[in-house]
Scaffold this motif. Sequence first.
Motif, mmCIF file in Angstrom:
data_model
loop_
_atom_site.group_PDB
_atom_site.id
_atom_site.type_symbol
_atom_site.label_atom_id
_atom_site.label_comp_id
_atom_site.label_asym_id
_atom_site.label_seq_id
_atom_site.Cartn_x
_atom_site.Cartn_y
_atom_site.Cartn_z
ATOM 1 N N MET A 177 -15.162 1.293 10.599
ATOM 2 C CA MET A 177 -15.357 -0.090 9.612
ATOM 3 C C MET A 177 -14.196 0.424 8.691
ATOM 4 O O MET A 177 -14.532 1.408 7.681
ATOM 5 C CB MET A 177 -16.573 -0.405 9.207
ATOM 6 N N ASN A 218 -7.156 -12.142 9.194
ATOM 7 C CA ASN A 218 -7.426 -11.379 10.307
ATOM 8 C C ASN A 218 -7.441 -9.956 10.258
ATOM 9 O O ASN A 218 -8.273 -9.338 10.753
ATOM 10 C CB ASN A 218 -6.333 -11.676 11.692
ATOM 11 N N GLU A 256 -11.045 -9.391 8.845
ATOM 12 C CA GLU A 256 -12.149 -9.932 9.837
ATOM 13 C C GLU A 256 -12.097 -8.583 10.774
ATOM 14 O O GLU A 256 -13.246 -8.290 11.104
ATOM 15 C CB GLU A 256 -11.920 -11.041 10.594
ATOM 16 N N GLY A 257 -10.962 -8.166 11.255
ATOM 17 C CA GLY A 257 -10.953 -7.094 11.972
ATOM 18 C C GLY A 257 -11.442 -5.652 11.454
ATOM 19 O O GLY A 257 -12.130 -5.020 12.046
ATOM 20 N N SER A 281 -14.000 -5.426 9.491
ATOM 21 C CA SER A 281 -15.373 -5.523 9.556
ATOM 22 C C SER A 281 -16.156 -5.169 10.943
ATOM 23 O O SER A 281 -17.317 -4.954 11.279
ATOM 24 C CB SER A 281 -15.754 -6.999 9.261
ATOM 25 N N ARG A 282 -15.013 -5.070 11.930
ATOM 26 C CA ARG A 282 -15.620 -4.842 13.612
ATOM 27 C C ARG A 282 -15.826 -3.260 13.509
ATOM 28 O O ARG A 282 -15.513 -2.566 12.874
ATOM 29 C CB ARG A 282 -14.691 -5.348 14.339
ATOM 30 N N GLU A 283 -17.051 -3.126 14.362
ATOM 31 C CA GLU A 283 -17.561 -1.836 14.601
ATOM 32 C C GLU A 283 -16.626 -1.007 15.455
ATOM 33 O O GLU A 283 -16.454 0.090 15.225
ATOM 34 C CB GLU A 283 -18.915 -1.766 15.219
ATOM 35 N N SER A 284 -16.052 -1.540 16.482
ATOM 36 C CA SER A 284 -14.953 -0.695 17.342
ATOM 37 C C SER A 284 -13.568 -1.013 17.076
ATOM 38 O O SER A 284 -12.929 -1.884 16.713
ATOM 39 C CB SER A 284 -15.330 -1.173 18.763
ATOM 40 N N GLU A 291 -11.908 -3.607 18.969
ATOM 41 C CA GLU A 291 -12.002 -5.263 18.354
ATOM 42 C C GLU A 291 -10.898 -5.256 17.255
ATOM 43 O O GLU A 291 -10.296 -6.247 16.838
ATOM 44 C CB GLU A 291 -13.425 -5.463 17.811
ATOM 45 N N PHE A 292 -11.031 -4.071 16.170
ATOM 46 C CA PHE A 292 -9.893 -4.135 15.161
ATOM 47 C C PHE A 292 -8.641 -4.297 15.569
ATOM 48 O O PHE A 292 -7.942 -5.127 15.156
ATOM 49 C CB PHE A 292 -10.213 -2.927 14.218
ATOM 50 N N ARG A 325 -7.526 -5.746 18.318
ATOM 51 C CA ARG A 325 -7.403 -7.093 18.553
ATOM 52 C C ARG A 325 -6.985 -7.979 17.337
ATOM 53 O O ARG A 325 -6.069 -8.989 17.502
ATOM 54 C CB ARG A 325 -8.553 -7.669 19.417
ATOM 55 N N PHE A 326 -7.787 -7.954 16.504
ATOM 56 C CA PHE A 326 -7.389 -8.846 15.258
ATOM 57 C C PHE A 326 -6.105 -8.330 14.487
ATOM 58 O O PHE A 326 -5.498 -9.326 14.087
ATOM 59 C CB PHE A 326 -8.586 -8.648 14.089
#
Length: 119
Positions: free
Chosen positions: A1, A49, A52-53, A55-58, A61-62, A64-65
Amino acid sequence: MHRFKELEIWKKSRIFCKDIYKITADFPEVEKFGLVNQLRRASISVPSNIAEGASRESPKEFSRFLEIAMGSCYEIETQILISNDPGLIEAKNLETLQAELESIIKMISKFRSIVKSRV
């Protein structure tokens, strides 16, 4: 994060968003729901984005944002070129926007590579 407010790409993309708002303020009223809306929404999408990315755990996922933010950058590039065709953007402003956008694209690309390497 990540702490998105500390990320230079987030800071720079927020400034770019402000620049888009300033330039589109001079667009004709007839473009209010056309290019003005599209450019502003796409420019908002970039820092949003990234935030938001972050804030993601993985990292996946980040990443991807960040990819989505990059897509918004290319959308903006297309829209400013289209805006330039009928003369809605002055040449000097177009050059400035393109240079700023290219810098943001490079930063996102490099940062995304770093994030992806952590997967």
